[in-house]
Design a protein around this motif. Structure first.
Motif, mmCIF file in Angstrom:
data_model
loop_
_atom_site.group_PDB
_atom_site.id
_atom_site.type_symbol
_atom_site.label_atom_id
_atom_site.label_comp_id
_atom_site.label_asym_id
_atom_site.label_seq_id
_atom_site.Cartn_x
_atom_site.Cartn_y
_atom_site.Cartn_z
ATOM 1 N N LEU A 195 9.525 -9.087 -27.071
ATOM 2 C CA LEU A 195 10.411 -8.307 -28.163
ATOM 3 C C LEU A 195 11.956 -8.562 -28.399
ATOM 4 O O LEU A 195 12.515 -8.236 -27.470
ATOM 5 N N VAL A 196 12.306 -9.580 -29.091
ATOM 6 C CA VAL A 196 13.485 -9.694 -28.961
ATOM 7 C C VAL A 196 14.338 -8.390 -29.910
ATOM 8 O O VAL A 196 13.810 -8.039 -30.946
ATOM 9 N N ALA A 197 15.442 -7.398 -29.143
ATOM 10 C CA ALA A 197 16.192 -5.768 -30.246
ATOM 11 C C ALA A 197 16.997 -5.890 -29.799
ATOM 12 O O ALA A 197 17.742 -6.556 -28.263
ATOM 13 N N TYR A 198 17.927 -5.128 -30.695
ATOM 14 C CA TYR A 198 19.344 -5.044 -30.507
ATOM 15 C C TYR A 198 18.767 -3.395 -29.900
ATOM 16 O O TYR A 198 18.468 -2.315 -29.873
ATOM 17 N N ASP A 199 19.155 -3.723 -28.240
ATOM 18 C CA ASP A 199 19.218 -2.021 -27.583
ATOM 19 C C ASP A 199 21.028 -1.047 -27.802
ATOM 20 O O ASP A 199 21.822 -1.263 -27.985
ATOM 21 N N LEU A 200 20.223 -0.191 -28.668
ATOM 22 C CA LEU A 200 21.042 0.716 -29.619
ATOM 23 C C LEU A 200 21.801 1.638 -28.228
ATOM 24 O O LEU A 200 22.829 1.853 -27.844
ATOM 25 N N ASP A 201 20.954 2.034 -27.036
ATOM 26 C CA ASP A 201 22.560 2.721 -25.545
ATOM 27 C C ASP A 201 22.882 1.772 -24.848
ATOM 28 O O ASP A 201 23.530 2.158 -24.433
ATOM 29 N N ARG A 202 22.312 0.588 -24.712
ATOM 30 C CA ARG A 202 22.878 -0.367 -23.887
ATOM 31 C C ARG A 202 23.947 -0.860 -25.178
ATOM 32 O O ARG A 202 25.120 -1.941 -24.871
ATOM 33 N N ALA A 203 24.041 -1.051 -26.353
ATOM 34 C CA ALA A 203 24.755 -2.096 -26.973
ATOM 35 C C ALA A 203 25.145 -3.423 -27.381
ATOM 36 O O ALA A 203 26.034 -3.728 -27.023
ATOM 37 N N ASP A 204 23.715 -3.590 -27.296
ATOM 38 C CA ASP A 204 23.649 -5.163 -26.847
ATOM 39 C C ASP A 204 22.410 -5.855 -26.894
ATOM 40 O O ASP A 204 21.188 -5.291 -27.268
ATOM 41 N N TRP A 205 22.806 -7.468 -27.424
ATOM 42 C CA TRP A 205 20.488 -7.719 -27.647
ATOM 43 C C TRP A 205 19.949 -8.364 -26.099
ATOM 44 O O TRP A 205 20.464 -7.643 -24.759
ATOM 45 N N ARG A 206 18.821 -7.462 -26.423
ATOM 46 C CA ARG A 206 18.224 -7.395 -24.915
ATOM 47 C C ARG A 206 16.395 -8.265 -25.335
ATOM 48 O O ARG A 206 15.532 -7.980 -26.850
ATOM 49 N N THR A 207 15.494 -8.995 -24.484
ATOM 50 C CA THR A 207 14.781 -9.311 -24.704
ATOM 51 C C THR A 207 13.611 -8.110 -23.607
ATOM 52 O O THR A 207 13.792 -8.142 -22.679
ATOM 53 N N PHE A 208 12.552 -7.958 -24.123
ATOM 54 C CA PHE A 208 11.266 -6.758 -24.255
ATOM 55 C C PHE A 208 10.227 -7.939 -23.549
ATOM 56 O O PHE A 208 10.154 -8.074 -24.492
ATOM 57 N N ARG A 209 9.902 -7.690 -22.263
ATOM 58 C CA ARG A 209 8.317 -7.728 -22.534
ATOM 59 C C ARG A 209 7.098 -7.200 -22.321
ATOM 60 O O ARG A 209 7.458 -6.071 -22.342
ATOM 61 N N VAL A 210 6.299 -7.691 -23.583
ATOM 62 C CA VAL A 210 5.572 -5.797 -24.236
ATOM 63 C C VAL A 210 4.780 -5.887 -23.330
ATOM 64 O O VAL A 210 4.342 -4.362 -23.585
#
Length: 335
Positions: A195-210
């Motif tokens: 999942l490509v998402a903008y992590d609001l807690d870290r204020a940065d882009w992240r890729t998350f393994r589903v």
């Protein structure tokens, strides 16, 4: 085990109950009267009446006697159309969509045709769920089974709706944590779902393994679209993240094996695999150092061709020379 939601509220509408009963009877098993009564939330007498009604309509419902007897739908000239519940329909649609990306020659077009036919007969609410998945997922390589269809469908819908989500995430290292993120896209790379998402807690882009996402909650809060770094699309971003690694040495290797076989021996942490054809795939990686990459490549149990960079060549040569020297020493002098 939680009670069946249908059983707890009952299916009072006769037409809806008959359809539900048909769906249950299509399973390859016998259903006792009490089981059907519990599943549909009605009395055994109502079940017997509904069975008689189905027979009047021409459906061949067979009843067996004895302690383990029950009802089942048998083959006949008046079989009903295939009936699927919501989760089954979405699961099949997702399966067809992923099958259309497979490296098995001949099934891609067939899968797409079957998906198009399925979408035509799905209710509008399910058609939206399937279309969300089609719109929000990109495949760099065929996936392996793993994430549940419901989770994929929910993430895809949140991506399309630009809706904030909360979820628990268990990283490869460290403790699980709750995340608040703006999901953008689903990408399959290295035969894993990301999942490509903008992590609001870290204020940065992240890729998350589903497969590491749990306890998903859609907040209902809509957000404006965000642009990925450097104007990339989601697939390019994931490929860059997986192939970036901590080092600056960008490398490319052609693996002479189908991507399914290569994925079994190439961990996602090494880089991202991209299918070239039915017999080859490309590995892009950025290791800590040329020495480390040479070591990892030499450990592959598959044939490969090094594309670059040239700095890796002397390290591979030294590994080969040491291996040959060890073999010669073990064989001893020629007699």
């Amino acid at each position: 085990m939680s009670a069946d939601p249908v059983a707890t509220r009952g299916v009072r509408d006769p037409a809806a109950r008959l359809l539900q009963l048909l769906s249950l009877l299509q399973a390859p098993r016998d259903w006792t009267g009490p089981e059907l009564s519990e599943r549909l939330g009605v009395t055994p007498r109502t079940i017997r009446r509904d069975i008689d009604h189905l027979r009047e309509l021409g459906y061949p419902v067979e009843a067996s006697q004895g302690n383990i007897g029950g009802y089942r739908l048998v083959a006949g000239t008046a079989m009903p159309p295939l009936l699927l519940d919501d989760d089954e329909a979405v699961a099949i649609a997702i399966g067809l969509r992923t099958a259309a990306t497979a490296a098995v020659s001949g099934i891609e077009d067939t899968s797409l045709r079957a998906l198009a036919k399925l979408e035509q007969v799905l209710p509008s609410r399910l058609r939206r769920r399937v279309s969300h998945f089609t719109e929000a997922a990109t495949f760099l390589s065929p996936p392996v089974p793993g994430p549940e269809a419901d989770l994929l469908a929910a993430l895809a819908a949140a991506c399309v709706a630009r809706e904030k989500i909360r979820f628990s995430y268990a990283p490869g290292r460290g403790e699980p944590s709750r995340r608040l993120a703006e999901p953008v896209h689903l990408v399959v790379a290295g035969r894993r779902w990301y999942l490509v998402a903008y992590d609001l807690d870290r204020a940065d882009w992240r890729t998350f393994r589903v497969d590491r996402i749990d306890a998903l909650h859609r907040t209902g809060a809509r957000v404006s679209a965000r642009e990925l770094p450097d104007g990339q699309d989601a697939a390019a971003y994931v490929a860059g993240v997986l192939g970036a690694g901590p080092g600056r040495c960008r490398a490319e290797v052609i693996v002479h094996a189908p991507i399914e076989r290569a994925a079994e021996g190439v961990p996602a942490s090494l880089g991202v695999l991209e299918q070239l054809d039915e017999h080859r795939c490309r590995l892009r990686t950025a290791p800590d150092s040329p020495e480390y990459l040479a070591f990892r490549i030499a450990a592959l149990r598959l044939d490969y061709t090094l594309v670059g960079p040239p700095e890796i060549v002397p390290h591979l040569r030294r590994i080969a020379e040491r291996a040959l020297g060890a073999i010669e020493a073990a064989q001893g002098p020629e007699r």
